[in-house]
Design a protein around this motif. Structure first.
Motif, PDB file in Angstrom:
ATOM      1  N   LEU A  98       0.988  -1.122   0.060  1.00 35.10           N
ATOM      2  CA  LEU A  98      -0.118   0.116   0.138  1.00 35.10           C
ATOM      3  C   LEU A  98       0.797   1.085  -0.016  1.00 35.10           C
ATOM      4  O   LEU A  98       1.965   1.300   0.657  1.00 35.10           O
ATOM      5  N   PRO A  99       0.422   2.231  -0.533  1.00 32.64           N
ATOM      6  CA  PRO A  99       1.334   3.274  -0.771  1.00 32.64           C
ATOM      7  C   PRO A  99       1.077   4.310   0.537  1.00 32.64           C
ATOM      8  O   PRO A  99       1.563   5.352   0.763  1.00 32.64           O
ATOM      9  N   LEU A 100       0.044   3.864   1.479  1.00 31.55           N
ATOM     10  CA  LEU A 100      -0.422   4.618   2.549  1.00 31.55           C
ATOM     11  C   LEU A 100       0.770   4.650   3.524  1.00 31.55           C
ATOM     12  O   LEU A 100       1.539   3.919   3.689  1.00 31.55           O
ATOM     13  N   THR A 104      -3.773   1.139   7.983  1.00 30.00           N
ATOM     14  CA  THR A 104      -5.455   1.288   7.885  1.00 30.00           C
ATOM     15  C   THR A 104      -6.133   0.489   9.305  1.00 30.00           C
ATOM     16  O   THR A 104      -5.528  -0.257   9.661  1.00 30.00           O
ATOM     17  N   GLU A 105      -7.326   0.603   9.127  1.00 32.05           N
ATOM     18  CA  GLU A 105      -8.328   0.044  10.284  1.00 32.05           C
ATOM     19  C   GLU A 105      -7.795  -1.547  10.185  1.00 32.05           C
ATOM     20  O   GLU A 105      -7.644  -2.291  11.027  1.00 32.05           O
ATOM     21  N   PHE A 106      -8.047  -2.035   8.935  1.00 34.30           N
ATOM     22  CA  PHE A 106      -7.685  -3.591   8.697  1.00 34.30           C
ATOM     23  C   PHE A 106      -6.338  -3.966   8.976  1.00 34.30           C
ATOM     24  O   PHE A 106      -6.217  -5.112   9.611  1.00 34.30           O
TER      25      PHE A 106
ATOM     26  N   GLU B 135     -12.231   1.094   3.217  1.00 40.05           N
ATOM     27  CA  GLU B 135     -10.886   0.755   3.147  1.00 40.05           C
ATOM     28  C   GLU B 135     -10.506   0.567   1.728  1.00 40.05           C
ATOM     29  O   GLU B 135      -9.434   1.102   1.221  1.00 40.05           O
ATOM     30  N   LEU B 138     -10.367   3.862   0.155  1.00 41.27           N
ATOM     31  CA  LEU B 138      -9.279   4.625   0.686  1.00 41.27           C
ATOM     32  C   LEU B 138      -8.013   4.075  -0.281  1.00 41.27           C
ATOM     33  O   LEU B 138      -7.289   4.855  -0.773  1.00 41.27           O
ATOM     34  N   LYS B 139      -8.116   2.703  -0.356  1.00 39.85           N
ATOM     35  CA  LYS B 139      -6.796   2.412  -0.903  1.00 39.85           C
ATOM     36  C   LYS B 139      -6.774   2.904  -2.403  1.00 39.85           C
ATOM     37  O   LYS B 139      -5.770   3.065  -2.813  1.00 39.85           O
ATOM     38  N   ALA B 142      -5.613   6.136  -2.768  1.00 41.06           N
ATOM     39  CA  ALA B 142      -4.145   6.198  -2.139  1.00 41.06           C
ATOM     40  C   ALA B 142      -3.365   5.713  -3.559  1.00 41.06           C
ATOM     41  O   ALA B 142      -2.532   6.492  -3.970  1.00 41.06           O
ATOM     42  N   TYR B 143      -4.095   4.659  -4.112  1.00 42.50           N
ATOM     43  CA  TYR B 143      -3.172   4.107  -5.282  1.00 42.50           C
ATOM     44  C   TYR B 143      -3.200   5.131  -6.527  1.00 42.50           C
ATOM     45  O   TYR B 143      -2.035   5.609  -7.199  1.00 42.50           O
ATOM     46  N   GLN B 146      -1.130   7.760  -5.368  1.00 39.73           N
ATOM     47  CA  GLN B 146       0.364   7.379  -5.700  1.00 39.73           C
ATOM     48  C   GLN B 146       0.881   7.487  -7.199  1.00 39.73           C
ATOM     49  O   GLN B 146       1.841   7.970  -7.547  1.00 39.73           O
TER      50      GLN B 146
END
Lengths: 198, 707
Positions: A98-100, A104-106, B135, B138-139, B142-143, B146
């Motif tokens: 992930l780029p974050l 994350t929550e998970f 999520e 969000l991902k 985020a991608y 990015q």
């Protein structure tokens, strides 16, 4: 200054090593990848020392989980990682990149599950070997600087650091037991009993 | 706590709980199964009571991690978490159980509960579907972010590399002229570090750049001057653009050092404007200089002189001594001319052996004469070049601005005219352009123009003057003489128009016409059955310099069908003496065609008869000047006598021209001269008259043998 004798140190090392072995096998089974956990390094030291050491080793950005335990002795057990290493660990386990730059929550859940297994194994080995009852709460995800995470209730810390090796990555984690003075005495007594039995 | 709550209330709490709740007893069998789990599993409380989880969900594999965890918790009683993150499949729960669509993402927490010495396990199941969706979004974001960042970074890296690696210097500056950024090339170009360049004013790098004129520079490329850290100026090319960044106007200048190009341009310009051999200005530069000299002289009310110079006999030297000597001679001349003028003046080589000079800011016409005399003085002595001693003459024509003209073209053309005048009036002298010269020029020009058309308009014709054998008194040949009958001016003498034809080059065309006409006419007469005679034709010096003359003649003879022995070519003695070496080959080639060669105007060229042996000539024509006063001037008589006698001893025939009276005939016959030609016999006749009076007559004797 409170110190562990050589015998006590060896006994604890062996004890936790059993725990780590169990944890490694549980984790491997869970993610279908071989996960190795190194023989832990153990040190009984002061809170200040640990705060300083963790701050240095993690750029003071830490993620991990915390579980309160009680029984024959009580305190907090923490499994801590440098924040970016914790991400690396769960992302390898979850098979994601992930780029974050935050969990994350998970991912926090996943870290909790992993941490729970490791701390369970450590505390379980301790409880089994020392023939004591320990109960504890569910793990909480924590993040922050070392000073915040290790709250000031105890000055003595049983400090372990462990290397995780999975999928060709080395990730260093730290297990911290924040023990009250009573609990340390208790622990030493229990070890003494154990050593006598041998 | 249980003391306060009724069983009914507890059941309600369990059933209405928004999470899935299962309680297993010591035998690991279900004793609590709330509505939530019943709803999403599709299995009612009644279905599952007293069953183990494995029995309830037979579709789950027996070695499933979840089951192991349940086993574990009975052992260690530690609370446990099982998360969807680390396990693909947990309980088979669905949002829509009938279609088994939308499997519910779960987090499962297990607690060991102790009651009355027995261990129970509480299983709590949390629906993570909504969290999961959040999520995922969000991902995804985020991608995308990015990707964008990466693209942006790539673009920046790419553009940065472009900017840094370009050879042009790039400088941005704000609307105060303060430099904001520069690339590597700029630091190199100005020999300043990046830090030194930042916040400098752009004008400290590019002279007067950000100024009132700046607007006109935008989106254009200009050439200007820049200055580097050592204070060295260098030429640059600047392109200027502008952009708005955060509402601020930013300018960008792209600079290219064009020192090298300028240097090359200058070299090219030098080559383009100078004569390679002598390094003097060429015609183009001369014109430029003359134009600007006139402009300057006009502003300052000054006098300038334009001189044209031509070397006398340069062609002969070039032909006889070779081009190498010719080239060295031209270089020498260039040196002499340069030494005769001041630095501000200009000497140019316009072509071949033609030079020109501009003398600026003269106080007096005498100054131009002084320069001309200095040059002539120098050439009055022979030059030694590569062991050859060369006698060179120079003809100089001079015009003055503003007296003769204020136009460059005219000044040049007048100087040219004056130069030709100088050449014709004896060589190695100078000549000022004058009004008479002007009208003469006009006249010549007119003649040249009409001469050009004369051939076409058939204004040219040949006249034939009979040549008589002195012994037999019979006709042996005729000299073909060119006549031009101008429609307005009437008869024009060859003396007048031949020099013009030679200067303008028309002589070649005319010469060819003469030769062709003579051959064709002679052949026609032979075809008509007349007794064959030899027609002699004069060859001009200009024609003789043609390289392929013999070849031309050969073609001409073939075309006309005339036997070469009936053609005689007359070459002047003067030409032969002056061009002995260069013309010998041409003469031999002509002789090889079986054409007869005669020497015209013999006696005027001071040649020795012995010298003639070198040339393939058969006949000598004694010049009329000796014949004219033969009977009164004893010297002339002696000369004629000697010429005849010596020519005979060399096996050459002799013809005397300009024979006008009986006494001359008597003398010539006594000296055994072979042939005569002159008014005593006949003036030149048109072809019809010649045919009528001389050819159409059988065996006519034109001279009686007695005195």
């Amino acid at each position: 200054m409170l110190e562990l004798s050589e015998l006590e140190h060896d006994a604890l090392t062996e004890l936790f090593n059993i725990g780590m072995g169990l944890a490694a096998s549980s984790l491997s089974q869970m993610v279908h990848e071989e996960i190795k956990l190194s023989v832990p390094h153990i040190k009984l030291t002061t809170r200040d020392m640990v705060v300083k050491l963790l701050a240095e080793e993690t750029d003071n950005s830490i993620s991990g989980i915390k579980q309160y335990f009680s029984g024959s002795f009580n305190g907090d057990a923490l499994l801590l990682f440098p924040a970016h290493k914790s991400m690396e660990l769960v992302r390898v386990l979850m098979g994601e990149t992930l780029p974050l730059d935050a969990l994350t929550e998970f991912e926090q859940e996943a870290l909790s599950e992993v941490g729970n297994i490791i701390l369970n194994a450590c505390l379980g080995s301790l409880a089994n070997s020392l023939h004591i009852e320990i109960a504890y709460q569910l793990p909480l995800f924590v993040q922050g600087g070392s000073d915040d995470l290790l709250d000031g209730s105890s000055d003595i810390i049983l400090f372990l650091w462990v290397n995780f090796t999975l999928m060709e990555k080395d990730i260093k984690g730290y297990v911290v037991f924040l023990l009250g003075m009573d609990s340390i005495t208790q622990l030493q007594q229990q070890i003494a009993i154990l050593l006598r039995e041998i | 706590m249980q003391h306060l709550l009724s069983n009914n209330l507890l059941e309600n709490i369990v059933d209405h709980n928004a999470v899935g709740l299962i309680v297993l007893d010591a035998e690991k069998e279900v004793i609590v199964w709330n509505r939530w789990i019943a709803h999403y599993s599709g299995k009612s409380e009644a279905d599952v009571m007293g069953k183990s989880l494995a029995d309830i969900f037979p579709e789950l594999p027996a070695d499933m991690y979840l089951f192991k965890i349940v086993e574990d918790i009975y052992q260690d009683h530690f609370p446990k978490i099982v998360t969807q993150s680390l396990h693909r499949y947990l309980f088979p729960l669905y949002q829509d159980i009938k279609t088994k669509k939308n499997r519910i993402k779960q987090n499962i927490i297990l607690h060991a509960l102790n009651s009355e010495e027995k261990w129970y396990v509480l299983v709590q199941i949390f629906d993570m579907t909504a969290s999961d969706r959040r999520e995922q979004i969000l991902k995804e974001q985020a991608y995308q972010m990015q990707q964008l960042t990466q693209n942006l970074q790539d673009t920046r890296t790419y553009q940065y590399a472009l900017l840094e690696n370009t050879l042009d210097a790039l400088i941005t500056f704000d609307n105060n002229g303060h430099i904001l950024s520069v690339n590597k090339a700029a630091t190199r170009m100005f020999n300043h570090s990046l830090e030194e360049l930042k916040f400098k004013h752009i004008n400290t790098l590019i002279i007067d750049y950000y100024s009132l004129e700046f607007k006109t520079f935008l989106d254009n490329i200009i050439e200007t001057v820049a200055i580097n850290s050592e204070g060295k100026y260098f030429p640059i090319e600047v392109g200027t653009g502008s952009m708005f960044i955060e509402e601020q106007r930013i300018f960008i200048a792209s600079l290219r050092d064009i020192s090298e190009r300028k240097k090359i341009d200058e070299q090219l310009r030098f080559f383009a404007l100078h004569d390679n051999l002598t390094g003097l200005a060429n015609r183009i530069l001369f014109q430029e200089r003359l134009d600007s000299a006139i402009a300057l002289a006009h502003r300052q009310s000054e006098m300038i002189a334009v001189m044209m110079l031509d070397l006398d006999k340069f062609k002969e030297i070039n032909d006889s001594r070779g081009h190498r000597v010719g080239d060295l001679l031209l270089k020498k001349v260039a040196e002499v001319l340069l030494s005769a003028i001041r630095d501000v003046d200009t000497v140019a080589r316009l072509s071949g052996d033609e030079f020109a000079i501009i003398l600026l800011a003269l106080q007096d016409p005498e100054q131009a004469i002084l320069v001309a005399e200095r040059i002539l003085q120098y050439f009055s002595e022979p030059l030694v070049i590569q062991n050859f001693t060369l006698k060179i003459g120079v003809s100089i024509g001079i015009t003055l601005y503003p007296y003769e003209s204020n136009e460059a073209d005219k000044l040049l053309s007048y100087a040219d005219t004056a130069m030709y005048k100088a050449k014709n009036s004896g060589r190695n002298c100078y000549q000022y352009y004058s009004a008479e010269l002007h009208s003469e020029t006009l006249h010549r020009k007119e003649l040249e123009d009409s001469l050009r058309q004369a051939i076409e308009k058939q204004e040219l014709s040949l006249y034939y003057q009979p040549q008589i054998d002195l012994k037999t008194g019979k006709l042996v040949g005729a000299e073909a003489l060119l006549r031009w009958s101008h429609p307005q001016k009437g008869f024009i003498s060859p003396v007048e128009f031949i020099p013009i034809a030679e200067e303008s080059g028309l002589i070649h065309e005319i010469g060819r016409w003469v030769m062709e006409e003579a051959c064709m006419q002679n052949k026609r007469w032979q075809m008509q059955g007349y007794y064959p005679i030899v027609i002699s034709v004069n060859l001009s010096a200009v024609q003789l310099r043609l390289k392929n003359l013999a070849n031309d003649f050969s073609l001409l003879l073939r075309k006309s069908g005339l036997d070469a022995k009936y053609l005689e070519l007359e070459i002047t003695e003067t030409f032969l003496m002056e061009n002995a070496d260069s013309s010998l080959l041409t003469l031999k080639e002509l002789r090889a065609l079986n054409v007869s060669l005669a020497i015209d105007d013999f006696g005027t060229g001071y040649s020795s008869l012995g010298y003639l042996k070198r040339f393939p000539v058969k006949k000598v024509k004694i010049d009329r000047s000796f014949v004219n006063e033969l009977e009164t001037d004893n010297d002339d008589a002696m000369i004629v006598k000697a010429v005849i006698s010596l020519s005979h001893s060399l096996g050459l025939k002799v013809i005397a021209e300009g024979v006008e009276n009986k006494q001359q005939i008597v003398f010539l016959r006594a000296e055994e001269c072979d042939e005569i030609q002159g008014y005593f016999i006949s003036k030149p006749l048109s072809k019809d008259d010649f045919e009528e009076q001389y050819l159409n007559v059988e065996d006519q004797i034109y001279l009686t043998l007695e005195n």
